[in-house]
Design a protein around this motif. Structure first.
Motif, PDB file in Angstrom:
ATOM      1  N   TRP A 110       4.987  -6.543  -1.253  1.00 21.56           N
ATOM      2  CA  TRP A 110       3.557  -6.828  -1.362  1.00 21.56           C
ATOM      3  C   TRP A 110       3.246  -8.322  -1.277  1.00 21.56           C
ATOM      4  O   TRP A 110       2.300  -8.712  -0.571  1.00 21.56           O
ATOM      5  CB  TRP A 110       2.969  -6.235  -2.630  1.00 21.56           C
ATOM      6  CG  TRP A 110       1.537  -6.644  -2.816  1.00 21.56           C
ATOM      7  CD1 TRP A 110       1.022  -7.447  -3.774  1.00 21.56           C
ATOM      8  CD2 TRP A 110       0.433  -6.301  -1.960  1.00 21.56           C
ATOM      9  NE1 TRP A 110      -0.323  -7.629  -3.594  1.00 21.56           N
ATOM     10  CE2 TRP A 110      -0.719  -6.943  -2.483  1.00 21.56           C
ATOM     11  CE3 TRP A 110       0.306  -5.533  -0.803  1.00 21.56           C
ATOM     12  CZ2 TRP A 110      -1.970  -6.825  -1.895  1.00 21.56           C
ATOM     13  CZ3 TRP A 110      -0.947  -5.421  -0.207  1.00 21.56           C
ATOM     14  CH2 TRP A 110      -2.063  -6.051  -0.751  1.00 21.56           C
ATOM     15  N   PRO A 111       3.981  -9.206  -1.962  1.00 19.16           N
ATOM     16  CA  PRO A 111       3.682 -10.636  -1.812  1.00 19.16           C
ATOM     17  C   PRO A 111       3.752 -11.103  -0.359  1.00 19.16           C
ATOM     18  O   PRO A 111       2.887 -11.850   0.105  1.00 19.16           O
ATOM     19  CB  PRO A 111       4.747 -11.316  -2.680  1.00 19.16           C
ATOM     20  CG  PRO A 111       5.108 -10.283  -3.699  1.00 19.16           C
ATOM     21  CD  PRO A 111       5.035  -8.969  -2.969  1.00 19.16           C
ATOM     22  N   PHE A 113       3.566  -9.131   2.397  1.00 21.59           N
ATOM     23  CA  PHE A 113       2.581  -8.386   3.184  1.00 21.59           C
ATOM     24  C   PHE A 113       1.185  -8.979   3.002  1.00 21.59           C
ATOM     25  O   PHE A 113       0.463  -9.215   3.979  1.00 21.59           O
ATOM     26  CB  PHE A 113       2.605  -6.919   2.745  1.00 21.59           C
ATOM     27  CG  PHE A 113       1.739  -6.004   3.560  1.00 21.59           C
ATOM     28  CD1 PHE A 113       2.220  -5.428   4.725  1.00 21.59           C
ATOM     29  CD2 PHE A 113       0.445  -5.700   3.157  1.00 21.59           C
ATOM     30  CE1 PHE A 113       1.427  -4.571   5.470  1.00 21.59           C
ATOM     31  CE2 PHE A 113      -0.353  -4.851   3.892  1.00 21.59           C
ATOM     32  CZ  PHE A 113       0.137  -4.284   5.049  1.00 21.59           C
ATOM     33  N   SER A 114       0.792  -9.220   1.773  1.00 24.08           N
ATOM     34  CA  SER A 114      -0.552  -9.741   1.511  1.00 24.08           C
ATOM     35  C   SER A 114      -0.725 -11.151   2.061  1.00 24.08           C
ATOM     36  O   SER A 114      -1.791 -11.501   2.573  1.00 24.08           O
ATOM     37  CB  SER A 114      -0.839  -9.722   0.001  1.00 24.08           C
ATOM     38  OG  SER A 114       0.094 -10.518  -0.710  1.00 24.08           O
ATOM     39  N   ARG A 115       0.333 -11.958   1.989  1.00 22.88           N
ATOM     40  CA  ARG A 115       0.245 -13.322   2.532  1.00 22.88           C
ATOM     41  C   ARG A 115       0.090 -13.291   4.046  1.00 22.88           C
ATOM     42  O   ARG A 115      -0.684 -14.073   4.623  1.00 22.88           O
ATOM     43  CB  ARG A 115       1.491 -14.117   2.141  1.00 22.88           C
ATOM     44  CG  ARG A 115       1.410 -15.598   2.518  1.00 22.88           C
ATOM     45  CD  ARG A 115       2.533 -16.411   1.916  1.00 22.88           C
ATOM     46  NE  ARG A 115       3.836 -16.016   2.397  1.00 22.88           N
ATOM     47  CZ  ARG A 115       4.747 -15.406   1.653  1.00 22.88           C
ATOM     48  NH1 ARG A 115       4.483 -15.111   0.388  1.00 22.88           N
ATOM     49  NH2 ARG A 115       5.922 -15.076   2.159  1.00 22.88           N
ATOM     50  N   ILE A 117      -1.261 -10.821   5.917  1.00 19.60           N
ATOM     51  CA  ILE A 117      -2.586 -10.323   6.286  1.00 19.60           C
ATOM     52  C   ILE A 117      -3.648 -11.391   6.027  1.00 19.60           C
ATOM     53  O   ILE A 117      -4.610 -11.536   6.791  1.00 19.60           O
ATOM     54  CB  ILE A 117      -2.912  -9.034   5.512  1.00 19.60           C
ATOM     55  CG1 ILE A 117      -1.893  -7.938   5.858  1.00 19.60           C
ATOM     56  CG2 ILE A 117      -4.318  -8.556   5.825  1.00 19.60           C
ATOM     57  CD1 ILE A 117      -1.812  -7.608   7.327  1.00 19.60           C
ATOM     58  N   ALA A 118      -3.478 -12.164   4.955  1.00 17.86           N
ATOM     59  CA  ALA A 118      -4.434 -13.237   4.670  1.00 17.86           C
ATOM     60  C   ALA A 118      -4.395 -14.312   5.754  1.00 17.86           C
ATOM     61  O   ALA A 118      -5.431 -14.859   6.146  1.00 17.86           O
ATOM     62  CB  ALA A 118      -4.145 -13.854   3.304  1.00 17.86           C
ATOM     63  N   GLU A 126      -1.027  -1.695   7.032  1.00 21.81           N
ATOM     64  CA  GLU A 126      -0.942  -0.524   6.154  1.00 21.81           C
ATOM     65  C   GLU A 126       0.397  -0.560   5.433  1.00 21.81           C
ATOM     66  O   GLU A 126       1.449  -0.625   6.059  1.00 21.81           O
ATOM     67  CB  GLU A 126      -1.067   0.773   6.954  1.00 21.81           C
ATOM     68  CG  GLU A 126      -0.927   2.017   6.081  1.00 21.81           C
ATOM     69  CD  GLU A 126      -0.982   3.311   6.858  1.00 21.81           C
ATOM     70  OE1 GLU A 126      -0.590   4.354   6.291  1.00 21.81           O
ATOM     71  OE2 GLU A 126      -1.407   3.290   8.039  1.00 21.81           O
ATOM     72  N   LEU A 127       0.336  -0.522   4.113  1.00 24.66           N
ATOM     73  CA  LEU A 127       1.545  -0.493   3.288  1.00 24.66           C
ATOM     74  C   LEU A 127       1.570   0.813   2.513  1.00 24.66           C
ATOM     75  O   LEU A 127       0.688   1.092   1.708  1.00 24.66           O
ATOM     76  CB  LEU A 127       1.567  -1.675   2.317  1.00 24.66           C
ATOM     77  CG  LEU A 127       2.751  -1.724   1.339  1.00 24.66           C
ATOM     78  CD1 LEU A 127       4.070  -1.799   2.091  1.00 24.66           C
ATOM     79  CD2 LEU A 127       2.604  -2.893   0.374  1.00 24.66           C
ATOM     80  N   GLU A 295       9.808 -15.028   1.314  1.00 25.96           N
ATOM     81  CA  GLU A 295       9.655 -14.556  -0.064  1.00 25.96           C
ATOM     82  C   GLU A 295      11.007 -14.487  -0.754  1.00 25.96           C
ATOM     83  O   GLU A 295      11.140 -14.869  -1.923  1.00 25.96           O
ATOM     84  CB  GLU A 295       8.994 -13.178  -0.060  1.00 25.96           C
ATOM     85  CG  GLU A 295       8.694 -12.617  -1.428  1.00 25.96           C
ATOM     86  CD  GLU A 295       7.612 -13.381  -2.163  1.00 25.96           C
ATOM     87  OE1 GLU A 295       7.595 -13.321  -3.405  1.00 25.96           O
ATOM     88  OE2 GLU A 295       6.776 -14.047  -1.495  1.00 25.96           O
TER      89      GLU A 295
END
Length: 302
Positions: A110-111, A113-115, A117-118, A126-127, A295
């Motif tokens: 998630w860390p 993935f979210s970075r 997409i941002a 999609e996760l 990460e």
């Protein structure tokens, strides 16, 4: 239609555009003779003169003009689509579908993935977080995250996470009433908390020391299928539990849990990202893999 005619039609279109066999040959990187022979063969197969030639000029005949009216837009459209696909290879836009388990999502995926997409909002991300086995080919995921020893042979896999470690832990009040285990076989004298994985089986308790590996089949007095419940059951004094160190770390630091058999629990390779060897990764996938590695490096440096 003979598949070879596709190539011949393309060459004919180039000659008509350039109004020259020599110029067409130069742009295609072939000899003038090869281009001339190709057009001649095409005309023979069609039974029509397509180009009107003279010593000083070259122009399409009426039949050639009719063919070009259909052919030229199609070739231009194909060329534009190929260019668009090549840009997709360089640009990170498009859809990125990733699947992983809860622990991997919380600690690594998630860390990253979210970075990503941002930084690239044009990516449709999609996760899917689930601990069951996922066939990423059948379910059309771009990338999966799992342990290396749980992968199929036809997958491309690369390490993306730091080393992991399992621990055996129990609450202080539980261990006050019993001698802590010194070797794995001592677990038979203890109440143990089992974890039922997504496949429906109880997770084995595996150990290693000095190159000697040992797996213990415990008879759990309580069974859970959730990591948080596993930690809570252990901290409540219900018995010893076997889990990833990351899950137990906050409870260990607070003194709510105590580790045993520490010298039997060495680190092991962490999570791997994998994708089908038959599918070339997209630009978005490549960027996501790099985000995972960053990460991982951050955790190691930290």
């Amino acid at each position: 239609m003979d598949p070879r005619q596709f190539s011949d039609l393309f060459i004919f279109n180039r000659v008509a555009e350039q109004r020259s066999f020599t110029a067409a040959a130069r742009s295609l990187g072939v000899t003038q003779s090869a281009v001339s022979q190709t057009v001649k063969r095409l005309e023979q197969e069609m039974g029509l003169r397509l180009l009107s030639r003279s010593t000083r000029s070259l122009a399409p005949t009426a039949a050639g003009e009719r063919l070009l009216a259909t052919l030229s837009p199609v070739i231009a459209e194909i060329g534009a689509e190929i260019e668009a696909l090549e840009r997709l290879r360089e640009e990170p836009g498009g859809r990125l579908r990733v699947t992983c388990g809860k622990h991997a999502a919380d600690t690594l995926v998630w860390p990253a993935f979210s970075r990503l997409i941002a930084a690239h909002p044009e990516i449709e991300g999609e996760l899917s977080v689930e601990d069951r086995y996922v066939d990423i080919v059948a379910e059309r995921f771009d990338i999966g995250i799992r342990m290396r020893d749980d992968l199929e042979m036809d997958m491309v896999a690369m390490p993306v996470g730091p080393p992991l470690r399992t621990v055996v832990v129990g609450a202080p009040r539980y261990l006050e009433t019993r001698d802590p285990p010194r070797v794995p076989r001592d677990l038979s004298a203890h109440r143990c908390i089992g974890f039922r994985n997504a496949g429906g089986t109880l997770s084995p308790w595996s150990f290693e020391r000095d190159g000697h590996a040992e797996t213990v089949k415990v008879s759990p007095s309580i069974i859970v299928n959730d990591g948080d419940a596993l930690v809570e059951a252990a901290s409540a004094g219900m018995g010893l539990a076997y889990m990833l160190e990351d899950l137990a770390a906050p409870f260990l630091s607070e003194g709510r849990l105590v580790e045993v058999l520490a010298d039997w629990c060495p680190p092991f390779p962490g999570y791997h990202a994998f994708y089908s060897s038959r599918r070339h990764p997209t630009r978005a996938s490549t960027l996501f893999l790099e985000a995972l590695r960053q990460e991982s490096r951050g955790k190691l440096d930290g």
